[in-house]
Design a protein around this motif. Sequence first.
Motif, PDB file in Angstrom:
ATOM      1  N   ARG A 140      32.051  63.782  42.884  1.00 49.37           N
ATOM      2  CA  ARG A 140      32.977  63.252  41.891  1.00 49.37           C
ATOM      3  C   ARG A 140      32.443  63.491  40.471  1.00 49.37           C
ATOM      4  N   GLU A 152      39.027  61.470  36.258  1.00 49.03           N
ATOM      5  CA  GLU A 152      38.089  61.660  37.369  1.00 49.03           C
ATOM      6  C   GLU A 152      38.673  62.655  38.371  1.00 49.03           C
ATOM      7  N   SER A 203      37.718  64.984  42.125  1.00 49.78           N
ATOM      8  CA  SER A 203      36.866  65.232  43.286  1.00 49.78           C
ATOM      9  C   SER A 203      36.713  66.743  43.429  1.00 49.78           C
ATOM     10  N   PRO A 242      29.850  59.067  39.430  1.00 51.09           N
ATOM     11  CA  PRO A 242      30.429  60.370  39.054  1.00 51.09           C
ATOM     12  C   PRO A 242      29.629  61.033  37.936  1.00 51.09           C
TER      13      PRO A 242
END
Length: 591
Positions: free
Chosen positions: A23, A34, A36, A91
């Motif tokens: 992430r 954000e 992935s 992250p």
Amino acid sequence: MASALAARMGLNSLLRKQARTFRVRICTMESDMEFSCEIKWKGKDLFDLVCRTLGLRETWFFGLSYSVKDTVAWLKMEKKVLDQEVPKEEPIVFHFLAKFYPENAEEELVQDITQHLFFLQVKKKILEEEIHCPPEASVLLASYAVHAKYGDYDPEVHKPGFLAEEELLPKRVINLYQMTPEMWEERITACYAEHRGRTRDQAEMEYLKIAQDLDMYGVNYFLIKNKKGTDLLLGVDALGLHIYDPNNKLTPKCSFPWNEIRNISYSDKEFTIKPLDKKTNVFKFNSSRLRVNKLILQLCIGNHDLFMRRRRVDSLEVQQMKAQAREERARKQVERQRLQREKQLREEAERARDELERRLVQLQDEAHMANEALLRSEQTADLLAEKAQIAEEEAKLLAQKAAEAEAEMQRIKVTAMRGQEERRLMEQKMLEAEMLALTMAEESERRAKEAEQLKQDLQEARDSERRAKNKLLEITSKAAYVPPSHPADNLPGDLSFSRENLSFDFKDTDMKRLSMEIEKEKVEYMEKSKHLQEQLNELKTEIESLKMKERESPLDIIHNQNTEQGTSKHSNFKKLTLQSTKSRVAFFEEL
């Protein structure tokens, strides 16, 4: 401790391999996002994802930055994300920022989103004093920032105190003057009111056009040493490389434009610049760390590529983007004109409504006054009738008295014969009675005439009453209110936008025409620059008397000296580059 940290990093790496994803958090100037990402992703994969999300096509100005041991680093496009020195904690945080700056924002920035991101980043740097900005320019820039946020100034909406919570000026500027927040707001608002009619995009572009002339705009500074070990600052920007005194980031001691540089390389901490003139010796300098040299090389390569790219014909992609941008601006201009027309018609309808309401009130006042006049006329007529009746009664009474006087005279004549003395007395009394009778007759006649006159006045009063009633009826009929037609009824029909009128030809290579256009643009730019300079001088004069000179920073003092000498960012660069490359290299080595 070290073994525990290594074990934790190994565990994170193992978890990533098992999960096959990691992430990241991307921080822009407005919001955080954000994503992935797959482990195999390279820097370009992540960068392209962010650009697609933002709708950004002018990607060559931007990059993803992160911090490594108190040093800024930029994510490399060709390497895997996890193979670089990125933070290990998820992250992983990256900052999406402008890595390279345009020479001329108005000519180079095509998309509105590109312009907006530059505006936010430059504004932040000015407020955080990473870019030195003189006070008068700070006020003008603040007024454009306010316009970009609030739109056109409206005194009914933007009342005193509406900027109380806004951060608009660098703290250095605020502390430099004996001025209250209200005084600063008053001056910013005065400039803000002059920007009426501009859109948000236009206000942001005006901000960038002023900011790009600031001495520290777009310059990345690095601490270096020359062969003699003298501490210097290296500045890298869109125009070239600049050498500064560590205490003066405004005025470079020497400059090397990108078109004079043939090769740039480094070995460990030593950096080597090879001029285009092969007869000129290379010049070298040392930086503090190898990581800094890598960053300098990245910035040099990127700025050099953009410098050469600006001086070539635009690629098909850029030409297409500019054509689309022109079409979009033309469409927005038509839409703005339509909205402006609707607004104008609405304002005219509101003014007509206000005028009708004012006229109605006026007619109501006139009707009220006519009613009062009618009432007064009726009262006057009643009074005159009463007076006429009294006059008639007085005339009858006087006539009766005159008759009685005549009878008295006859009686006196009958008794007049009684004696000579009595006769004389009676004659005298008769004379007096005759005089009295004559007087009473005259008074009776006068009263009769007065009664006749009162009758005429009564008749005129009744005529006046009748005319007043007619006038009232006329006013009442005129006062009927006719509601204004709805603004939309007066609006023009749907405006159709034809692309046929917006054809753009990029194949014209007539150099004469191009040179004439360039000359025209230069003249227009000089006129705009002159107006801007006059505006800045006026602002400076207004607040100069409130300055506390003992609070001036070293950069403020240097800026004032440059201003007194008539030295600007562009004039100084031009002056330095007039020297031969060889003499500039020698000068650098002798510092």
